[in-house]
Every structure is written in structure tokens, then in C-alpha cells.
Design a protein around this motif. Structure first.
Motif, short mmCIF file in Angstrom:
data_model
loop_
_atom_site.label_atom_id
_atom_site.label_comp_id
_atom_site.label_asym_id
_atom_site.label_seq_id
_atom_site.Cartn_x
_atom_site.Cartn_y
_atom_site.Cartn_z
N VAL A 125 -4.79 23.21 2.33
CA VAL A 125 -3.67 22.30 2.56
C VAL A 125 -3.46 21.43 1.33
CG1 VAL A 125 -3.78 22.22 5.07
CG2 VAL A 125 -5.25 20.71 3.78
N GLY A 126 -2.19 21.07 1.09
CA GLY A 126 -1.87 20.28 -0.09
C GLY A 126 -1.08 19.03 0.29
N TYR A 127 -1.14 18.04 -0.56
CA TYR A 127 -0.47 16.77 -0.29
C TYR A 127 0.28 16.31 -1.54
CZ TYR A 127 -4.17 16.67 3.28
OH TYR A 127 -5.02 17.00 4.31
N THR A 128 1.50 15.82 -1.37
CA THR A 128 2.19 15.14 -2.47
C THR A 128 1.73 13.68 -2.47
OG1 THR A 128 4.01 14.40 -1.08
CG2 THR A 128 4.27 16.55 -2.16
N ARG A 129 2.19 12.95 -3.46
CA ARG A 129 1.86 11.52 -3.51
C ARG A 129 2.34 10.81 -2.22
NH1 ARG A 129 0.16 9.60 -8.24
NH2 ARG A 129 1.13 11.24 -9.49
N ASN A 130 3.55 11.19 -1.78
CA ASN A 130 4.07 10.58 -0.54
C ASN A 130 3.24 10.97 0.68
OD1 ASN A 130 6.19 8.94 -1.14
ND2 ASN A 130 7.67 10.65 -1.22
N ASP A 131 2.80 12.23 0.70
CA ASP A 131 1.97 12.68 1.83
C ASP A 131 0.69 11.86 1.91
OD1 ASP A 131 3.76 14.71 2.50
OD2 ASP A 131 2.69 16.24 1.32
N ILE A 132 0.09 11.58 0.76
CA ILE A 132 -1.14 10.79 0.76
C ILE A 132 -0.85 9.38 1.28
CG2 ILE A 132 -2.96 9.74 -0.71
CD1 ILE A 132 -3.47 12.66 -0.58
N ARG A 133 0.30 8.84 0.87
CA ARG A 133 0.67 7.49 1.36
C ARG A 133 0.83 7.50 2.87
NH1 ARG A 133 4.87 7.08 -2.88
NH2 ARG A 133 3.66 6.35 -4.65
N MET A 134 1.50 8.51 3.35
CA MET A 134 1.76 8.61 4.79
C MET A 134 0.44 8.79 5.54
SD MET A 134 2.07 10.97 7.38
CE MET A 134 2.61 12.63 7.08
N TRP A 135 -0.41 9.65 5.04
CA TRP A 135 -1.72 9.91 5.67
C TRP A 135 -2.53 8.61 5.72
CZ3 TRP A 135 -5.97 13.43 3.01
CH2 TRP A 135 -7.00 13.68 3.91
N THR A 136 -2.54 7.90 4.59
CA THR A 136 -3.27 6.63 4.50
C THR A 136 -2.77 5.66 5.57
OG1 THR A 136 -3.56 6.96 2.13
CG2 THR A 136 -3.73 4.69 2.92
N GLN A 137 -1.45 5.60 5.73
CA GLN A 137 -0.87 4.71 6.74
C GLN A 137 -1.31 5.08 8.15
OE1 GLN A 137 1.20 2.03 6.66
NE2 GLN A 137 0.86 1.97 4.46
N MET A 138 -1.33 6.39 8.42
CA MET A 138 -1.70 6.85 9.77
C MET A 138 -3.16 6.48 10.07
SD MET A 138 0.98 8.29 10.91
CE MET A 138 1.69 7.04 9.86
N VAL A 139 -4.02 6.67 9.08
CA VAL A 139 -5.43 6.36 9.30
C VAL A 139 -5.61 4.84 9.45
CG1 VAL A 139 -7.75 6.49 8.32
CG2 VAL A 139 -6.24 8.46 8.17
N ALA A 140 -4.89 4.08 8.61
CA ALA A 140 -4.98 2.62 8.71
C ALA A 140 -4.53 2.16 10.10
CB ALA A 140 -4.13 1.96 7.63
N ARG A 141 -3.54 2.84 10.64
CA ARG A 141 -3.06 2.50 11.99
C ARG A 141 -4.15 2.63 13.03
NH1 ARG A 141 2.47 5.72 13.47
NH2 ARG A 141 3.81 4.61 12.01
N PHE A 142 -4.82 3.79 13.05
CA PHE A 142 -5.79 3.95 14.14
C PHE A 142 -7.04 3.11 13.90
CE2 PHE A 142 -7.78 7.70 11.95
CZ PHE A 142 -9.12 7.36 12.12
N MET A 143 -7.37 2.90 12.62
CA MET A 143 -8.54 2.05 12.35
C MET A 143 -8.26 0.62 12.81
SD MET A 143 -9.83 3.49 8.64
CE MET A 143 -11.42 2.68 8.59
N THR A 144 -7.02 0.17 12.57
CA THR A 144 -6.63 -1.17 13.02
C THR A 144 -6.66 -1.23 14.55
OG1 THR A 144 -5.19 -1.36 11.10
CG2 THR A 144 -4.79 -2.91 12.90
N ALA A 145 -6.13 -0.18 15.19
CA ALA A 145 -6.10 -0.16 16.66
C ALA A 145 -7.52 -0.20 17.21
CB ALA A 145 -5.39 1.10 17.14
N ALA A 146 -8.49 0.36 16.46
CA ALA A 146 -9.88 0.38 16.91
C ALA A 146 -10.58 -0.96 16.65
CB ALA A 146 -10.62 1.51 16.21
N GLY A 147 -9.93 -1.85 15.91
CA GLY A 147 -10.50 -3.19 15.71
C GLY A 147 -10.83 -3.52 14.26
N VAL A 148 -10.78 -2.54 13.37
CA VAL A 148 -11.19 -2.78 11.98
C VAL A 148 -10.18 -3.67 11.27
CG1 VAL A 148 -11.65 -1.64 9.76
CG2 VAL A 148 -12.39 -0.56 11.91
N ASP A 149 -10.66 -4.63 10.50
CA ASP A 149 -9.73 -5.45 9.70
C ASP A 149 -10.31 -5.76 8.33
OD1 ASP A 149 -11.42 -7.66 9.91
OD2 ASP A 149 -10.31 -8.58 11.56
N ILE A 150 -9.68 -6.67 7.64
CA ILE A 150 -9.99 -6.96 6.24
C ILE A 150 -11.45 -7.43 6.06
CG2 ILE A 150 -9.22 -9.39 6.36
CD1 ILE A 150 -7.75 -8.87 3.69
#
Ligand code: DLL
Length: 423
Positions: free
Chosen positions: A91-116
């Protein structure tokens, strides 16, 4: 986002994706031609079901880069699946794909309670596997402090968790148990660690296993799901209410189908999850048959997030064992074992054939007190387990008690089944 607004966004992104793959990906050009469908035919979300499925076989045939929709100069990252047979899928990712992936992971990590303020300890192996890099970028995006310890050396993992005060543990649920076992062996109390959250994914696990991990490591354990063919981790993740994983529908459209008839099933039905990516650039994928068996829950979640929840998977349809004609998922057996006092959470299923009869042996580790107890008690214990398994599965199994630590541990995904019928 309201469902009406979400559906509008989904339709727009789906139309763009279909148009793009028609222009750029020969495999989809052929599939669409065979199904006599043109991008302009996709006028509503219901039209999605007119599109052909994509399977692992399609990816294999287009190995390594045949499914990419952008030239290699636009690809900034390559990963591949953890498949053990044949060639891996790439599988391959463009720069935008990596940004989008990063956002998705940040979303669920935040939902699980993780913060700064959190210190995120990532035990996935850094490499072609999507787990480590996916979680790593998400953690950094949130602003937490990420420890890229990678896999292996459980003693060192524990030492680093103690010394660096890790607050969030990222691994497979089975590796979390391996860590708990090792701590117990070394007499290390979970209280000497700073863990608050466990973000576990990459393999099926039951709610019973969740409770066990939570209690032994003293953390809140949430589930997260993904697969490399579609992106990696971050397709769905649980919030702190632990009532199923929010699936990020602004980037993926889920469907549930009957794996045999391929018919789309109504909301709430159990079946195979099919995913379409609607915002990926390098490797868009339409109606990918994940083989994962689950159910989608569209009722509102207490957390207020509006995305549909994907329930814990029962496993993959290709992990489903057919024993004497009865369908059996390893997670069903796991639930029974975890409820029994004295069983350790490590087990393996050995499937074989004697003559024309299938046999199932469940090897389960038991704690020392049962192991060294009287024979009579051991026999009673085995009898009880066998009866319970029979009533849950509808098929008999032989239970074999084995000594603590005798079943091989894995640092990543556990291997639960040995099917000797495939020899
Ligand atoms: O396992 C991606 C991932 C990494 C997800 C880390 C979560 C955390 P693959 O190696 O391609 O990708 O394996 C994907 O693993 O189709 C499921 O069968 C299984 N799987 C992944 N997450 C879960 C989960 C990664 N939470 C395959 N529950 C998928 C059950 C899961 N099964």
C-alpha cells in the motif's frame, strides 16, 4: 456532523473516488467495464452496491504497485500487509494520505482519553507493518510524548514503562497480557507503573479479555481497528464508553454483507464488513472485502460522536473454523475460558481429523493451584469446561490443561489456531 450532512459529503467523495480510479487504475477500469458501470451512474449512496467488490486476490494480481492511482513521485510512504501466505500486499500513501491517516489515528486516540500530557508507549514493530507508524504519527499530532520502543524484550518494555512513566500502552491485546504475566512473575505491581490507558488492536479479543487486562494492568482498555489494505489503524476506534468502535465515515463507507451470497444486509445485521475509502489519493479502494465479521450500530453513543459504531469482530470469516459442520469462532471459546476461575488467559486450539471426524482440542494454561491440585479436582474442572463449551458452541471439544507459560507467546498478533487438517 448530522447524518444528512455526512451522507452528502460521502456521496461527493465517493463520486470523486470512482471517477479517479476509472481514470487511473486499470484494475477498476476492467471491473467497471465488466459490470457495465460508469462513474456517472453513481447518483446516490445506494448506487454504491452497484460497484464490484475488491478482494485480496485483486491486490495480489496487481502486486506491487498496480492499484496505485498516482505516479510514484507522489508516493511518500510504502507499507504492506502482515499476511503470512504468498506475497504481501503493498500500500502507498501520498503526503495528503499521511495527513489524513494521522488525523484519523489522533481522533481515536483522543476518544480513548489520550491528550497532550500523555506518554505513549508503542510496542508495535516499526517496519512494513502499519501499526507502529500509524499510532506514532497520531500520538505526535495530539502533542503527547511518543516512545517508539518497538517490539521485543518484554523486560525492557517494563523497565522503560516504569522509568519513563508511560501513561498509554499501545500494543495487541495478547501482548498486553504477556506484559501482565511477566510483571506478575517478577513481582512488579501495576501500581509501580503510571499507565492510564491501553489502546489495543490488530487482532480480535473479547470483552472478558478486556476486563482481565484492565484489572491486571490498572488501565482503561479500548479497542481500535484497521487493516493495511484500507489504510492501517485508525479506521475505527472506541471512545471511553467502550461500546464499540466509531468508524470514521467521512473517510470510509462501511457495508455489511452476507459473505456467501454477497447480498448487502440491513443495519444491525451481523456479516462481513466491506469498506470503501473515499478520500485516499495513492491507493483508493472500493468495496474491499475485509473478511472481518461484525455488526454496525447506528444508535447514538453516550459520548456524542455521530459516527456509526463497529462492534468487536468475532474474527475473520477465514479464521472461522468449521468443526463437524458447526461454525466456531476462537473468540467464542475465549469468552468461556476467561469466565472460568483458574484459567490463565493463554490458549490454543488444535483442530485435527480422525478418520472422517473433525476433532477440536483446547489447550489452556491454568494457574499453579489448579495444576498441582488433586487429580479429582482437575478432572472436575475439565468436565465443567467441556460442558460449557458444548453448550456455547454446540460441538464437543477436548480440554487439555497445560502448565503456565507453556504456550508460545507472540510479541505481535497471537496465533490461536493450529489446523492440522490443512496438512
Ligand atoms: O493489524 C492494522 C492495525 C494495527 C490495527 C494496529 C490496529 C492496531 P493488518 O496487519 O493488515 O493491519 O491486519 C488487519 O487484523 O482485517 C482484522 O482481521 C485484524 N484486526 C485489526 N484490528 C482488529 C481489532 C493491522 N481491533 C486485520 N479487532 C483485520 C479485531 C482486528 N481484529
Amino acid at each position: 456532523m448530522s447524518r444528512a450532512a455526512l451522507e452528502q459529503l460521502q456521496l461527493l467523495r465517493l463520486q470523486q473516488t470512482v471517477e479517479r480510479v476509472q481514470q487511473k487504475v486499470p484494475c477498476y477500469q476492467e471491473k467497471f467495464a465488466r459490470a457495465q458501470i460508469k462513474p456517472g451512474d453513481i447518483q446516490s449512496l445506494d448506487d454504491l452496491r452497484r460497484l464490484p467488490f475488491t478482494t485480496k486476490e485483486d491486490l495480489r494480481q496487481n502486486y506491487p504497485y498496480g492499484m496505485f492511482a498516482v505516479p510514484m513521485r507522489d508516493v511518500v510512504r510504502i507499507h504492506s500487509s502482515s499476511g503470512t501466505t504468498g506475497k504481501p500486499t503493498v500500500v502507498g500513501y501520498t503526503r495528503n494520505d499521511i495527513r489524513m491517516w494521522t488525523q484519523m489515528v489522533a481522533r481515536f486516540m483522543t476518544a480513548a482519553g489520550v491528550d497532550i500530557n500523555d506518554i505513549v508507549h508503542i510496542t508495535f514493530g516499526y517496519g512494513l507493518f502499519t501499526g507502529a507508524f500509524g499510532l506514532h504519527y497520531g500520538g505526535e499530532e495530539i502533542g503527547s510524548s511518543v516512545i517508539p520502543i518497538s517490539s521485543g524484550n518484554t523486560d525492557k518494555q517494563i523497565m522503560i514503562m516504569q522509568d519513563y512513566r508511560s501513561t498509554a500502552l499501545v500494543c495487541t491485546p495478547s501482548y498486553a497480557l504477556t506484559i501482565a504475566d511477566r510483571m506478575e512473575q517478577k513481582g512488579i505491581s501495576p501500581k509501580s507503573l503510571a499507565l492510564k490507558y491501553g489502546l489495543f488492536g490488530g487482532e480480535p479479543w473479547s470483552d472478558e479479555m478486556r476486563r482481565e487486562i484492565e484489572q491486571r494492568l490498572g488501565l482503561l482498555a479500548t479497542d481500535n481497528y484497521g487493516l493495511s489494505e484500507v489504510m492501517g489503524p485508525g479506521i475505527a476506534g472506541e471512545c471511553q464508553f467502550q461500546q464499540g468502535m466509531h468508524l470514521f465515515e467521512d473517510h470510509f463507507i462501511p457495508e455489511i454483507i452476507d459473505p456467501d451470497t454477497e447480498e448487502v444486509l440491513p443495519p444491525g445485521a451481523v456479516g462481513e464488513l466491506v469498506l470503501s475509502s473515499i478520500s485516499k489519493e495513492a491507493f483508493p479502494i472500493l468495496r474491499y472485502r475485509t473478511r472481518d465479521i461484525t455488526r454496525l450500530d447506528y444508535t447514538p453513543c453516550a459520548c456524542g460522536r455521530t459516527h456509526v459504531r463497529m462492534m468487536k469482530t468475532m474474527g475473520r470469516s477465514d479464521d472461522m473454523l468449521i468443526i463437524k459442520g458447526v461454525n466456531v469462532f476462537p473468540t467464542q471459546i475465549e469468552e468461556v475460558l476467561f469466565q472460568a476461575e483458574g484459567c490463565e488467559p493463554h490458549y490454543q486450539l488444535i483442530v485435527d481429523r480422525e478418520g472422517s471426524m473433525d476433532t477440536l482440542e483446547i489447550q489452556v494454561e491454568v494457574n499453579e493451584c489448579i495444576f498441582f491440585d488433586e487429580m479429582r479436582k482437575q478432572r472436575e474442572f475439565v468436565d465443567q469446561l467441556q460442558k460449557k463449551i458444548m453448550s456455547v458452541l454446540g460441538v464437543g471439544a477436548k480440554v487439555k490443561l497445560v502448565e503456565p507459560s507453556s504456550i508460545t507467546r507472540h510479541e505481535g498478533k497471537a496465533q490461536r489456531v493450529i489446523d492440522r487438517r490443512k496438512r
